[in-house]
Design a protein around this motif. Structure first.
Motif, PDB file in Angstrom:
ATOM      1  N   VAL A  63       0.838  -1.192   0.000  1.00 55.89           N
ATOM      2  CA  VAL A  63       0.000   0.000   0.000  1.00 55.89           C
ATOM      3  C   VAL A  63       0.875   1.245   0.000  1.00 55.89           C
ATOM      4  CG1 VAL A  63      -1.942   1.160   1.102  1.00 55.89           C
ATOM      5  CG2 VAL A  63      -1.648  -1.305   1.400  1.00 55.89           C
ATOM      6  N   TYR A  64       0.574   2.189  -0.887  1.00 51.79           N
ATOM      7  CA  TYR A  64       1.273   3.468  -0.910  1.00 51.79           C
ATOM      8  C   TYR A  64       0.869   4.263   0.329  1.00 51.79           C
ATOM      9  CZ  TYR A  64       2.942   3.253  -5.809  1.00 51.79           C
ATOM     10  OH  TYR A  64       3.591   2.940  -6.972  1.00 51.79           O
ATOM     11  N   ARG A  73      -0.316  11.480  -6.469  1.00 50.78           N
ATOM     12  CA  ARG A  73      -1.732  11.294  -6.795  1.00 50.78           C
ATOM     13  C   ARG A  73      -2.174   9.842  -6.628  1.00 50.78           C
ATOM     14  NH1 ARG A  73      -2.580   9.669 -12.257  1.00 50.78           N
ATOM     15  NH2 ARG A  73      -4.609  10.691 -12.185  1.00 50.78           N
ATOM     16  N   HIS A  74      -1.210   8.940  -6.419  1.00 48.77           N
ATOM     17  CA  HIS A  74      -1.547   7.536  -6.243  1.00 48.77           C
ATOM     18  C   HIS A  74      -1.500   7.114  -4.770  1.00 48.77           C
ATOM     19  CE1 HIS A  74      -1.472   6.808 -10.577  1.00 48.77           C
ATOM     20  NE2 HIS A  74      -0.375   7.535 -10.616  1.00 48.77           N
ATOM     21  N   LEU A  75      -1.414   8.075  -3.853  1.00 46.76           N
ATOM     22  CA  LEU A  75      -1.404   7.768  -2.425  1.00 46.76           C
ATOM     23  C   LEU A  75      -2.599   6.894  -2.078  1.00 46.76           C
ATOM     24  CD1 LEU A  75       0.028   8.428   0.294  1.00 46.76           C
ATOM     25  CD2 LEU A  75      -1.609  10.289   0.562  1.00 46.76           C
ATOM     26  N   ARG A 114       0.805   2.805 -15.100  1.00 49.12           N
ATOM     27  CA  ARG A 114      -0.206   3.645 -14.466  1.00 49.12           C
ATOM     28  C   ARG A 114       0.449   4.804 -13.721  1.00 49.12           C
ATOM     29  NH1 ARG A 114      -3.196   0.527 -10.064  1.00 49.12           N
ATOM     30  NH2 ARG A 114      -2.723  -1.092 -11.609  1.00 49.12           N
ATOM     31  N   VAL A 115       1.536   4.522 -13.022  1.00 54.23           N
ATOM     32  CA  VAL A 115       2.237   5.569 -12.275  1.00 54.23           C
ATOM     33  C   VAL A 115       3.079   6.442 -13.201  1.00 54.23           C
ATOM     34  CG1 VAL A 115       3.899   5.999 -10.420  1.00 54.23           C
ATOM     35  CG2 VAL A 115       2.243   4.145 -10.186  1.00 54.23           C
ATOM     36  N   GLY A 116       3.538   5.869 -14.315  1.00 56.57           N
ATOM     37  CA  GLY A 116       4.352   6.611 -15.263  1.00 56.57           C
ATOM     38  C   GLY A 116       5.834   6.479 -15.025  1.00 56.57           C
ATOM     39  N   LEU A 117       6.279   5.270 -14.621  1.00 58.79           N
ATOM     40  CA  LEU A 117       7.708   5.064 -14.361  1.00 58.79           C
ATOM     41  C   LEU A 117       8.291   4.051 -15.329  1.00 58.79           C
ATOM     42  CD1 LEU A 117       8.558   2.163 -12.725  1.00 58.79           C
ATOM     43  CD2 LEU A 117       7.099   3.209 -11.020  1.00 58.79           C
ATOM     44  N   ARG A 118       9.594   4.204 -15.598  1.00 57.70           N
ATOM     45  CA  ARG A 118      10.336   3.241 -16.406  1.00 57.70           C
ATOM     46  C   ARG A 118      11.504   2.644 -15.627  1.00 57.70           C
ATOM     47  NH1 ARG A 118       9.978   3.601 -22.116  1.00 57.70           N
ATOM     48  NH2 ARG A 118      11.611   1.997 -22.169  1.00 57.70           N
ATOM     49  N   LEU A 192      -4.185   6.988   5.067  1.00 55.69           N
ATOM     50  CA  LEU A 192      -5.278   6.048   5.311  1.00 55.69           C
ATOM     51  C   LEU A 192      -6.572   6.549   4.679  1.00 55.69           C
ATOM     52  CD1 LEU A 192      -6.271   3.465   6.543  1.00 55.69           C
ATOM     53  CD2 LEU A 192      -6.573   4.642   8.723  1.00 55.69           C
ATOM     54  N   PHE A 193      -6.792   7.872   4.679  1.00 59.07           N
ATOM     55  CA  PHE A 193      -7.992   8.418   4.052  1.00 59.07           C
ATOM     56  C   PHE A 193      -8.034   8.068   2.565  1.00 59.07           C
ATOM     57  CE2 PHE A 193     -10.093  11.854   1.673  1.00 59.07           C
ATOM     58  CZ  PHE A 193     -11.365  11.760   2.204  1.00 59.07           C
ATOM     59  N   PHE A 194      -6.911   8.251   1.864  1.00 62.49           N
ATOM     60  CA  PHE A 194      -6.885   7.939   0.435  1.00 62.49           C
ATOM     61  C   PHE A 194      -7.039   6.441   0.199  1.00 62.49           C
ATOM     62  CE2 PHE A 194      -5.582  12.239  -0.040  1.00 62.49           C
ATOM     63  CZ  PHE A 194      -5.840  12.585  -1.370  1.00 62.49           C
TER      64      PHE A 194
END
Length: 338
Positions: A63-64, A73-75, A114-118, A192-194
């Protein structure tokens, strides 16, 4: 002169950055959520990454729990441990480097896209000799990191591990609680909210139900701090937290996002009329004076709302709309509030 191919001055700047982070972590004390947020921000800066994440293991998922840069933005996002580089890092207990996610068979390629990483470095986080999560930096380009970045991230992961040790000497379930709750009010924190919001939105979509997000901002905290001191300000925040909990149902979630910002997740909302009635009730219950050391202190708050999926089915847009409503309410009430 160079150090590992980099100018010596740049290496010294990185070392000073790690030392400064250590000092700032010590100041945060037992607030593990804030420590993790600070570390991901500094790790991103010191490795010149585009984003950084702390993922904690939760059963079969990662979990992020803290995120910065493009990952912010993916928290709250959840990934399967199996088939991911983070899960492998926990299993092997050592740092892992991905040069290119498009060709690396160890990664969850869809999650990377989805996150935009390579490319990324994944570093284990240890608590009582158990690997409980990872610290990760990421970049949108392949082969973005070198051995110096690995060394910096290793030092940063050590700071998180030390904070975990001092925050709790108990089992990992207590560690998870410390990492996901605000130490002042006891409420769930931003991470935790996200997490809960993403889960509840997915559930509401499957069951074709509505939910709502409230953005709550305490009015006048600065004047309280200036006139009565920060202990009084902290007491006012705790009082607002208590009132928000009492004004909501058991299944709803009240969280402190930071400073004077709170958020409420309302589940199973039948329609906008019911939401409007609920928000009015929350507004009535949270506002009013309380006593602190023989002084009467006014507690006021501005509330904004957004309804899923009527207003939006996108998490970011939903939160933006709730914030916009809160700020509009705050403007309506000026100059009574600051």
């Amino acid at each position: 002169m160079t150090v590992d191919g980099r100018p010596k001055g740049a290496a010294n700047d990185r070392l000073l950055g790690v030392i400064q982070t250590q000092t700032d972590v010590a100041r945060l004390g037992l607030d593990l959520g804030s420590v993790m947020t600070l570390v991901v921000e500094r790790a991103q800066a010191l490795t010149h990454a585009n984003g950084s994440v702390i993922e904690l293991a939760d059963g079969d998922e990662m979990v992020y729990r803290a995120a910065s840069g493009v990952a912010e933005r993916h928290l709250g996002m959840r990934l399967n441990r199996s088939g991911s580089l983070s899960g492998r890092c926990i299993l092997e207990g050592r740092s892992l480097v991905c040069e290119d996610s498009e060709t690396d068979p160890r990664v969850d390629r869809e999650a990377c896209r989805r996150v935009g990483l390579r490319s990324m470095i994944v570093m284990p986080l240890r608590h009582h000799d158990q690997v409980v999560g990872v610290l990760k930096v990421l970049a949108p380009a392949p082969r973005a990191f070198d051995e110096t970045d690995v060394q910096v991230l290793e030092l940063m992961s050590g700071l998180v591990a030390a904070a975990m040790f001092h925050a709790t000497r108990l089992e990992s379930h207590e560690l998870l609680h410390r990492a996901t709750h605000d130490p002042l009010t006891g409420l769930p924190n931003r991470a935790l909210f996200f997490d809960r919001l993403r889960h509840c939105m997915a559930l509401a979509q499957r069951q074709r139900q509505r939910l709502a997000v409230l953005s709550v901002d305490m009015d006048g905290l600065k004047p309280i701090n200036d006139c009565h001191g920060h202990r009084c300000g902290d007491a006012a925040l705790c009082e607002l937290a208590r009132r928000l909990r009492e004004a909501t149902r058991t299944d709803d979630l009240v969280a402190r996002l930071g400073g004077d910002e709170f958020a409420v997740l309302l589940v199973r909302i039948p329609d906008r009329e019911a939401l409007t009635t609920h928000v009015a009730r929350v507004g009535e219950r949270v506002c009013g004076p309380f006593e602190f050391r023989q002084a009467t202190i006014a507690v006021e708050a501005s509330v904004g709302m957004a309804l899923y999926p009527d207003d939006s089915d996108a998490l970011d847009t939903l939160l933006d709309m709730a914030d916009a409503g809160m700020y509009a309410r705050k403007r309506e009430r000026r100059p009574a509030v600051s």
